[in-house]
Design a protein around this motif. Structure first.
Motif, short mmCIF file in Angstrom:
data_model
loop_
_atom_site.label_atom_id
_atom_site.label_comp_id
_atom_site.label_asym_id
_atom_site.label_seq_id
_atom_site.Cartn_x
_atom_site.Cartn_y
_atom_site.Cartn_z
N CYS B 113 0.84 -1.21 0.00
CA CYS B 113 0.00 0.00 0.00
C CYS B 113 0.87 1.26 0.00
CB CYS B 113 -0.93 0.01 1.22
SG CYS B 113 -2.23 -1.20 1.10
N VAL B 114 1.94 1.25 0.81
CA VAL B 114 2.84 2.41 0.90
C VAL B 114 3.49 2.65 -0.47
CG1 VAL B 114 4.99 3.26 1.94
CG2 VAL B 114 3.26 2.18 3.38
N VAL B 115 3.99 1.57 -1.09
CA VAL B 115 4.64 1.68 -2.41
C VAL B 115 3.62 2.16 -3.46
CG1 VAL B 115 5.78 0.37 -4.26
CG2 VAL B 115 6.40 -0.05 -1.88
N ALA B 116 2.42 1.59 -3.44
CA ALA B 116 1.38 1.97 -4.41
C ALA B 116 1.02 3.45 -4.25
CB ALA B 116 0.15 1.10 -4.22
N ASP B 117 0.88 3.91 -2.99
CA ASP B 117 0.56 5.32 -2.74
C ASP B 117 1.68 6.23 -3.26
OD1 ASP B 117 -1.96 5.13 -1.69
OD2 ASP B 117 -1.27 4.87 0.38
N ALA B 118 2.94 5.80 -3.03
CA ALA B 118 4.09 6.59 -3.49
C ALA B 118 4.10 6.67 -5.02
CB ALA B 118 5.39 5.97 -2.98
N LEU B 119 3.79 5.56 -5.68
CA LEU B 119 3.76 5.54 -7.15
C LEU B 119 2.66 6.45 -7.70
CD1 LEU B 119 4.34 1.74 -7.92
CD2 LEU B 119 5.89 3.61 -8.45
N VAL B 120 1.50 6.41 -7.04
CA VAL B 120 0.37 7.25 -7.48
C VAL B 120 0.70 8.72 -7.25
CG1 VAL B 120 -2.03 7.85 -6.94
CG2 VAL B 120 -1.40 5.49 -7.25
N LYS B 121 1.35 9.01 -6.11
CA LYS B 121 1.73 10.39 -5.79
C LYS B 121 2.70 10.93 -6.85
CE LYS B 121 3.49 13.17 -2.01
NZ LYS B 121 4.35 13.17 -0.85
N LYS B 122 3.69 10.09 -7.20
CA LYS B 122 4.68 10.47 -8.21
C LYS B 122 3.99 10.71 -9.56
CE LYS B 122 9.11 8.88 -9.94
NZ LYS B 122 9.89 7.69 -10.25
N SER B 123 3.05 9.85 -9.88
CA SER B 123 2.33 9.99 -11.13
C SER B 123 1.50 11.27 -11.14
CB SER B 123 1.44 8.76 -11.32
OG SER B 123 0.45 8.99 -12.26
N ASN B 124 0.88 11.60 -9.99
CA ASN B 124 0.10 12.85 -9.88
C ASN B 124 1.00 14.06 -10.10
OD1 ASN B 124 -2.45 11.83 -9.41
ND2 ASN B 124 -2.12 11.64 -7.20
N GLU B 125 2.21 13.99 -9.52
CA GLU B 125 3.16 15.12 -9.65
C GLU B 125 3.57 15.29 -11.11
OE1 GLU B 125 5.07 14.75 -5.16
OE2 GLU B 125 6.25 14.12 -6.90
N GLU B 126 3.82 14.17 -11.78
CA GLU B 126 4.20 14.22 -13.21
C GLU B 126 3.09 14.84 -14.06
OE1 GLU B 126 7.22 10.36 -13.17
OE2 GLU B 126 5.28 10.19 -14.17
N VAL B 127 1.85 14.46 -13.74
CA VAL B 127 0.70 14.99 -14.49
C VAL B 127 0.56 16.49 -14.26
CG1 VAL B 127 -1.84 14.93 -14.62
CG2 VAL B 127 -0.55 12.81 -14.60
N SER B 128 0.71 16.89 -12.97
CA SER B 128 0.55 18.34 -12.66
C SER B 128 1.70 19.17 -13.24
CB SER B 128 0.43 18.56 -11.15
OG SER B 128 1.57 18.08 -10.52
N GLU B 129 2.90 18.56 -13.36
CA GLU B 129 4.05 19.26 -13.98
C GLU B 129 3.80 19.50 -15.47
OE1 GLU B 129 7.82 17.35 -13.26
OE2 GLU B 129 7.58 17.66 -11.10
N LYS B 130 3.21 18.49 -16.12
CA LYS B 130 2.94 18.59 -17.56
C LYS B 130 1.87 19.63 -17.84
CE LYS B 130 4.32 14.01 -19.07
NZ LYS B 130 3.82 12.66 -19.33
N ALA B 131 0.91 19.75 -16.90
CA ALA B 131 -0.25 20.65 -17.10
C ALA B 131 0.15 22.13 -17.01
CB ALA B 131 -1.33 20.34 -16.08
#
Lengths: 103, 131
Positions: B113-131
Motif C-alpha cells: 500500500c505504501v509503495v502503491a501510494d508513493a507511485l500514485v503520488k509520483k504519477s500525480n506530480e508528473e501529471v501536474s508538472e505537464k499541465a
C-alpha cells in the motif's frame, strides 16, 4: 518444493499481469492467490527449518516427489479457480454470446 | 494442521470492513465531499488486495491440508479434533504458525500500500508538472 513451485507460479502470473493489454483476463486474482500462498508456505518453511535445521534442505526423494506433485496440483487448483471465475464474470461477453448463439 | 484458518478468519473480518468502507466511499462520492483532481487509491480497493491475498492463500493451503488428510469432508472436518492431544497441538500451531502467516501477509500488504501510494503520488506530480 511446494513453496518453490508456488513462487515460480506467482512470478509468472505477476509477469503476465504486468505485460497485460487490459484487465479482461482478471489476472490479478491469480497474482494475489499465488503470492498469498507463497507467503504462507514461506512462514511454514521457516518454522520447519527452525525445527529440522540443516536437515530441512535434504529431504527424502519420496517426500520431494510428493511435495512437487502437491505444488503442481496447487498451481492447477489456482488456475481452475481463476478460469471458473473468468467464465462466470465473463468480462468479454464470450460466454453470453456463445449461449445466445446456441439458444 | 489448521494454520490456514487464522488467515481465513482475518479475511472474513477484512471483507466486513471492506464492505462498510466501500459504502462510505460511495456515499462520500455521491455527496461530492471527496471530489479532487488528484488520483488516490481508495481504502476499499486496498482492503480488496488484502482480502485476495489472505483468502487466496487460505484456499490453496486448505487444499494442502486436504492432500495430507488433515481436513476431511465430514464433521468435525479437522482430523486433529478427534482427540484432545492432537487438538491442543493444532491450536498451538494456529497460535504460532497461523498467526505469523496472517501477520506477514498483512505486513506485506502494508508495504504494498505504501509503495502503491508513493507511485500514485509520483504519477500525480508528473501529471501536474505537464499541465
Amino acid at each position: 518444493m511446494t513453496l518453490l513451485i508456488t513462487v515460480f507460479a506467482a512470478i509468472i502470473a505477476t509477469y503476465k499481469w504486468y505485460t497485460r493489454k487490459d484487465d479482461t483476463m482478471q489476472l490479478g486474482i491469480l497474482v494475489f492467490m499465488y503470492w498469498g500462498a507463497s507467503i504462507m508456505w514461506f512462514v511454514d518453511a521457516i518454522f520447519e527449518f527452525a525445527e529440522l535445521k540443516a536437515e530441512y534442505f535434504t529431504p527424502a526423494a519420496e517426500d520431494m516427489l510428493n511435495d512437487a506433485f502437491l505444488g503442481l496440483a496447487v498451481v492447477a487448483l489456482g488456475l481452475v479457480i481463476w478460469i471458473v471465475r473468468l467464465l462466470i464474470t465473463d468480462p468479454k461477453g464470450s460466454v453470453r454470446a456463445a449461449l445466445r448463439r446456441q439458444a | 494442521m489448521a494454520c490456514f484458518l487464522v488467515s481465513a478468519a482475518e479475511a472474513a473480518v477484512v471483507k466486513v470492513v471492506e464492505t462498510v468502507e466501500e459504502k462510505k466511499e460511495i456515499k462520500a462520492e455521491a455527496s461530492g465531499h471527496e471530489h479532487t483532481e488528484e488520483v488516490k487509491i481508495p481504502l476499499s480497493r486496498k482492503l480488496k488486495w488484502l482480502n485476495a491475498l489472505l483468502l487466496g492463500g487460505a484456499v490453496l493451503l486448505m487444499f494442502e491440508h486436504v492432500w495430507h488428510g488433515e481436513v476431511v469432508p465430514w464433521f468435525p472436518f479437522l482430523t486433529a479434533m478427534s482427540n484432545a492431544e492432537d487438538a491442543a497441538e493444532m491450536f498451538h500451531e494456529m497460535a504460532t504458525v497461523g498467526v505469523t502467516m496472517a501477520l506477514l501477509i498483512t505486513a506485506v500488504w502494508a508495504v504494498m500500500c505504501v509503495v502503491a501510494d508513493a507511485l500514485v503520488k509520483k504519477s500525480n506530480e508528473e501529471v501536474s508538472e505537464k499541465a
